[in-house]
Design a protein around this motif. Structure first.
Motif, PDB file in Angstrom:
ATOM      1  N   SER A  66      40.805 -43.912  93.218  1.00  0.00           N
ATOM      2  CA  SER A  66      40.313 -43.859  94.608  1.00  0.00           C
ATOM      3  C   SER A  66      39.114 -42.916  94.729  1.00  0.00           C
ATOM      4  O   SER A  66      38.248 -43.121  95.593  1.00  0.00           O
ATOM      5  CB  SER A  66      41.425 -43.388  95.550  1.00  0.00           C
ATOM      6  OG  SER A  66      42.525 -44.255  95.495  1.00  0.00           O
ATOM      7  N   TRP A 105      34.457 -48.697  99.279  1.00  0.00           N
ATOM      8  CA  TRP A 105      35.317 -49.014 100.427  1.00  0.00           C
ATOM      9  C   TRP A 105      34.560 -48.901 101.747  1.00  0.00           C
ATOM     10  O   TRP A 105      35.174 -48.775 102.807  1.00  0.00           O
ATOM     11  CB  TRP A 105      36.513 -48.051 100.488  1.00  0.00           C
ATOM     12  CG  TRP A 105      37.522 -48.212  99.399  1.00  0.00           C
ATOM     13  CD1 TRP A 105      37.681 -49.264  98.556  1.00  0.00           C
ATOM     14  CD2 TRP A 105      38.542 -47.261  99.054  1.00  0.00           C
ATOM     15  NE1 TRP A 105      38.732 -49.025  97.708  1.00  0.00           N
ATOM     16  CE2 TRP A 105      39.279 -47.815  97.990  1.00  0.00           C
ATOM     17  CE3 TRP A 105      38.905 -45.999  99.546  1.00  0.00           C
ATOM     18  CZ2 TRP A 105      40.357 -47.152  97.404  1.00  0.00           C
ATOM     19  CZ3 TRP A 105      39.970 -45.339  98.971  1.00  0.00           C
ATOM     20  CH2 TRP A 105      40.695 -45.919  97.896  1.00  0.00           C
ATOM     21  N   GLY A 121      47.737 -48.018  84.098  1.00  0.00           N
ATOM     22  CA  GLY A 121      46.720 -46.972  84.244  1.00  0.00           C
ATOM     23  C   GLY A 121      47.355 -45.711  84.813  1.00  0.00           C
ATOM     24  O   GLY A 121      48.521 -45.417  84.556  1.00  0.00           O
ATOM     25  N   LEU A 175      48.236 -44.898  87.977  1.00  0.00           N
ATOM     26  CA  LEU A 175      49.403 -45.194  88.811  1.00  0.00           C
ATOM     27  C   LEU A 175      50.476 -45.901  87.987  1.00  0.00           C
ATOM     28  O   LEU A 175      51.664 -45.585  88.086  1.00  0.00           O
ATOM     29  CB  LEU A 175      48.994 -46.091  89.992  1.00  0.00           C
ATOM     30  CG  LEU A 175      48.657 -45.406  91.320  1.00  0.00           C
ATOM     31  CD1 LEU A 175      47.621 -44.315  91.167  1.00  0.00           C
ATOM     32  CD2 LEU A 175      48.198 -46.419  92.363  1.00  0.00           C
ATOM     33  N   SER A 231      50.343 -56.022  81.600  1.00  0.00           N
ATOM     34  CA  SER A 231      49.044 -55.415  81.316  1.00  0.00           C
ATOM     35  C   SER A 231      48.113 -56.505  80.809  1.00  0.00           C
ATOM     36  O   SER A 231      48.562 -57.573  80.385  1.00  0.00           O
ATOM     37  CB  SER A 231      49.246 -54.326  80.254  1.00  0.00           C
ATOM     38  OG  SER A 231      48.042 -53.694  79.911  1.00  0.00           O
ATOM     39  N   ARG A 232      46.811 -56.238  80.837  1.00  0.00           N
ATOM     40  CA  ARG A 232      45.894 -57.283  80.381  1.00  0.00           C
ATOM     41  C   ARG A 232      46.072 -57.576  78.893  1.00  0.00           C
ATOM     42  O   ARG A 232      45.916 -58.697  78.456  1.00  0.00           O
ATOM     43  CB  ARG A 232      44.446 -56.886  80.671  1.00  0.00           C
ATOM     44  CG  ARG A 232      44.095 -56.995  82.144  1.00  0.00           C
ATOM     45  CD  ARG A 232      42.763 -56.358  82.431  1.00  0.00           C
ATOM     46  NE  ARG A 232      42.801 -54.919  82.164  1.00  0.00           N
ATOM     47  CZ  ARG A 232      41.782 -54.119  82.331  1.00  0.00           C
ATOM     48  NH1 ARG A 232      40.623 -54.585  82.726  1.00  0.00           N
ATOM     49  NH2 ARG A 232      41.911 -52.831  82.093  1.00  0.00           N
ATOM     50  N   SER A 277      43.004 -52.098  90.350  1.00  0.00           N
ATOM     51  CA  SER A 277      41.902 -51.704  91.232  1.00  0.00           C
ATOM     52  C   SER A 277      40.962 -52.873  91.520  1.00  0.00           C
ATOM     53  O   SER A 277      40.026 -52.732  92.294  1.00  0.00           O
ATOM     54  CB  SER A 277      41.122 -50.579  90.558  1.00  0.00           C
ATOM     55  OG  SER A 277      40.812 -50.966  89.218  1.00  0.00           O
ATOM     56  N   ASP A 304      40.461 -57.535  91.673  1.00  0.00           N
ATOM     57  CA  ASP A 304      41.132 -58.740  92.163  1.00  0.00           C
ATOM     58  C   ASP A 304      42.223 -59.179  91.190  1.00  0.00           C
ATOM     59  O   ASP A 304      42.073 -59.041  89.976  1.00  0.00           O
ATOM     60  CB  ASP A 304      40.121 -59.895  92.274  1.00  0.00           C
ATOM     61  CG  ASP A 304      38.965 -59.533  93.193  1.00  0.00           C
ATOM     62  OD1 ASP A 304      39.112 -58.593  93.984  1.00  0.00           O
ATOM     63  OD2 ASP A 304      37.906 -60.194  93.099  1.00  0.00           O
ATOM     64  N   VAL A 331      49.592 -51.541  95.744  1.00  0.00           N
ATOM     65  CA  VAL A 331      49.121 -50.165  95.946  1.00  0.00           C
ATOM     66  C   VAL A 331      47.665 -50.069  95.485  1.00  0.00           C
ATOM     67  O   VAL A 331      46.906 -49.249  95.991  1.00  0.00           O
ATOM     68  CB  VAL A 331      50.010 -49.096  95.279  1.00  0.00           C
ATOM     69  CG1 VAL A 331      51.352 -48.999  95.982  1.00  0.00           C
ATOM     70  CG2 VAL A 331      50.211 -49.372  93.797  1.00  0.00           C
ATOM     71  N   GLY A 332      47.279 -50.901  94.521  1.00  0.00           N
ATOM     72  CA  GLY A 332      45.872 -50.983  94.122  1.00  0.00           C
ATOM     73  C   GLY A 332      45.045 -51.465  95.302  1.00  0.00           C
ATOM     74  O   GLY A 332      45.512 -52.283  96.106  1.00  0.00           O
ATOM     75  N   LEU A 333      43.843 -50.948  95.434  1.00  0.00           N
ATOM     76  CA  LEU A 333      43.011 -51.212  96.614  1.00  0.00           C
ATOM     77  C   LEU A 333      41.668 -51.801  96.212  1.00  0.00           C
ATOM     78  O   LEU A 333      40.649 -51.115  96.224  1.00  0.00           O
ATOM     79  CB  LEU A 333      42.801 -49.898  97.380  1.00  0.00           C
ATOM     80  CG  LEU A 333      44.050 -49.337  98.055  1.00  0.00           C
ATOM     81  CD1 LEU A 333      43.853 -47.885  98.458  1.00  0.00           C
ATOM     82  CD2 LEU A 333      44.419 -50.164  99.272  1.00  0.00           C
ATOM     83  N   ASN A 335      51.075 -47.133 101.005  1.00  0.00           N
ATOM     84  CA  ASN A 335      50.026 -46.114 100.945  1.00  0.00           C
ATOM     85  C   ASN A 335      50.658 -44.747 100.707  1.00  0.00           C
ATOM     86  O   ASN A 335      51.471 -44.299 101.525  1.00  0.00           O
ATOM     87  CB  ASN A 335      49.278 -46.114 102.286  1.00  0.00           C
ATOM     88  CG  ASN A 335      48.097 -45.197 102.289  1.00  0.00           C
ATOM     89  OD1 ASN A 335      47.382 -45.085 101.295  1.00  0.00           O
ATOM     90  ND2 ASN A 335      47.879 -44.511 103.400  1.00  0.00           N
ATOM     91  N   VAL A 355      37.218 -44.470  83.166  1.00  0.00           N
ATOM     92  CA  VAL A 355      38.353 -44.977  83.952  1.00  0.00           C
ATOM     93  C   VAL A 355      38.118 -46.448  84.298  1.00  0.00           C
ATOM     94  O   VAL A 355      39.008 -47.288  84.140  1.00  0.00           O
ATOM     95  CB  VAL A 355      38.568 -44.152  85.249  1.00  0.00           C
ATOM     96  CG1 VAL A 355      39.616 -44.816  86.142  1.00  0.00           C
ATOM     97  CG2 VAL A 355      38.985 -42.723  84.914  1.00  0.00           C
ATOM     98  N   ARG A 383      45.524 -40.328  82.623  1.00  0.00           N
ATOM     99  CA  ARG A 383      44.853 -39.708  83.760  1.00  0.00           C
ATOM    100  C   ARG A 383      43.952 -38.599  83.250  1.00  0.00           C
ATOM    101  O   ARG A 383      44.392 -37.758  82.455  1.00  0.00           O
ATOM    102  CB  ARG A 383      45.926 -39.090  84.666  1.00  0.00           C
ATOM    103  CG  ARG A 383      45.541 -38.808  86.086  1.00  0.00           C
ATOM    104  CD  ARG A 383      44.968 -39.962  86.796  1.00  0.00           C
ATOM    105  NE  ARG A 383      45.422 -40.159  88.168  1.00  0.00           N
ATOM    106  CZ  ARG A 383      45.157 -41.256  88.845  1.00  0.00           C
ATOM    107  NH1 ARG A 383      44.444 -42.238  88.314  1.00  0.00           N
ATOM    108  NH2 ARG A 383      45.580 -41.390  90.073  1.00  0.00           N
TER     109      ARG A 383
END
Ligand SMILES: NC(=O)c1ccc[n+]([C@@H]2O[C@H](COP(=O)([O-])OP(=O)(O)OC[C@H]3O[C@@H](n4cnc5c(N)ncnc54)[C@H](OP(=O)(O)O)[C@@H]3O)[C@@H](O)[C@H]2O)c1
Ligand SMILES: [Zn+2]
Ligand SMILES: [Zn+2]
Length: 355
Positions: free
Chosen positions: A44, A53, A185, A187, A206-207, A252, A254, A273-275, A298, A336, A344
């Protein structure tokens, strides 16, 4: 006398960090002055410092995963004492009067809470976050960090920890429940540990399988690659249809929402929760076919954030971190975004001074 604190500032969207200073208000009767030891880098922070954002307030000092030691307290402070190990998360004030504040859900304050950075106090003063050496905050928005958790690995709990703990609790993660976490990641690696400690059966989506060993070591029961080619192979998700009770999406960017919805069993919920910057699309049929829910969550309230810290201490959970210095922060943002962090980045704020 306001307090001048050496800090890392970004002056316009997407620019490199520079050393500088910001002013903190004088310590009021209900305030605590904290010497910041560590500040986590949340995705974020990157969204906001790059204005992904919408309009942001510059100069910006990001950082809402703050851990440190109380240096000074105001005359009426009762919750904290000089020398205490404390933290600050995503907000530093709220109206305290609306129904959500009264329910302890200050993250949903109807007046709008005061964000730790890229926000304004109710008097209009801009707020500055944790990439800094000190911060002043009202004692009610300061958390106790239990002795069992080192300050550096505790810092990310103040956002990544509570953001995953809160929906896991709300949607009833526990024994007999199958929980999936999309994205391993900052989160995601907390969601895995917390859901496992709550007793749920945990699956990572995961990817790739690059982080599989660590995911399993942190408590995942299963680990699947959803996108081994980098182009979005749907096959892995097809094999997981009607399987999960709860999915926490920490991505984070689409995601193919319908494909993930299809992996929920009857009454299951996909919680964002990802934005991501962009609107997401889904077919209503993906919900109606199994009474599924699509939801969002949130961070968490102050009471729940303290509960999460105590839960993590009790279960020996903390963030897995890479500690960096002030000079590394600009490059760390790119890392990141590339997914090149395990899991992190935490800034050692002792490396900031030099004003
Ligand atoms: N709702 C809230 O209260 C709240 C609080 C904090 C953060 N957030 C938001 O949550 C998101 C994640 O934050 P974070 O700090 O955990 O970020 P992060 O460390 O970058 O983790 C995101 C993970 O998503 C996956 N991912 C990244 N790009 C992707 C893509 N293009 N397609 C598919 N998967 C991708 C990666 O996992 P794999 O490599 O395993 O695929 C990555 O590790 C951000 O949008 C952030 O703003 C929300
Ligand atoms: Zn955050
Ligand atoms: Zn309120």
């Amino acid at each position: 006398m306001p307090i001048t604190t050496p800090s890392l500032l970004v002056h316009t969207a997407g620019q490199a960090f520079e050393r500088g200073a910001v002013e903190r208000r004088d310590v009021g009767p209900n305030d605590v002055l904290i010497d910041i030891a560590y500040a986590g880098i949340c995705h974020s922070d990157i969204h906001q410092a790059r204005e992904e954002w919408g309009r942001a307030i510059f100069p910006m000092v990001p950082g809402h995963e703050i851990a440190g030691i109380v240096r000074e307290i105001g005359s009426d402070v009762t919750k904290h004492a000089v020398g205490d190990r404390v933290g600050i998360g995503c907000f530093v004030d709220s109206c305290r009067e609306c129904e959500n504040c009264l329910a302890g859900e200050e993250q949903f304050c109807l007046k709008g809470n005061v964000a730790t950075y890229n926000g304004r106090q109710y008097d209009g003063t801009p707020t500055y976050g944790g990439y800094s050496t000190q911060i002043v905050a009202n004692e009610d928005y300061v958390l106790r960090i239990p002795d069992g958790i080192p300050l550096d690995t505790a810092a990310p709990l103040l956002c990544a920890g509570i953001t995953t703990y809160s929906p896991l609790r709300h949607w009833g993660a526990g024994p007999g429940k199958r929980v999936a976490v999309i994205g391993m990641g900052g989160l995601g690696h907390m969601a895995v540990q917390i859901a496992h400690a709550m007793g749920a059966h945990v699956t990572v989506l995961s990817r790739t399988l690059a982080k599989q060993d660590e995911g399993l070591a942190l408590g995942a029961d299963e680990y699947f690659a959803t996108d081994p080619s980098g182009t979005g192979s749907p096959d892995a998700l097809k094999a997981l249809r009607n399987r999960f009770d709860l999915i926490i999406n920490t991505v984070s960017a689409d995601i193919p929402v319908d494909r993930y919805l299809s992996t929920l069993r009857l009454d299951g919920a996909l919680v964002f929760v990802g934005l991501p910057e962009n609107p997401q699309q889904f077919r209503v049929f993906s919900l109606t076919g199994a009474r599924r829910s699509l939801a969002g969550s949130n961070i968490g309230g102050i009471r729940e954030t303290q509960e999460m810290l105590d839960f993590c201490a009790e279960h020996g959970i903390a963030s897995v971190i890479e500690t960096i210095g002030a000079d590394d922060v600009t490059a760390a943002y790119d890392r990141v975004v590339r997914g090149d962090v395990r899991y992190r980045f935490v800034i050692d704020t002792a490396t900031i001074p030099q004003v």
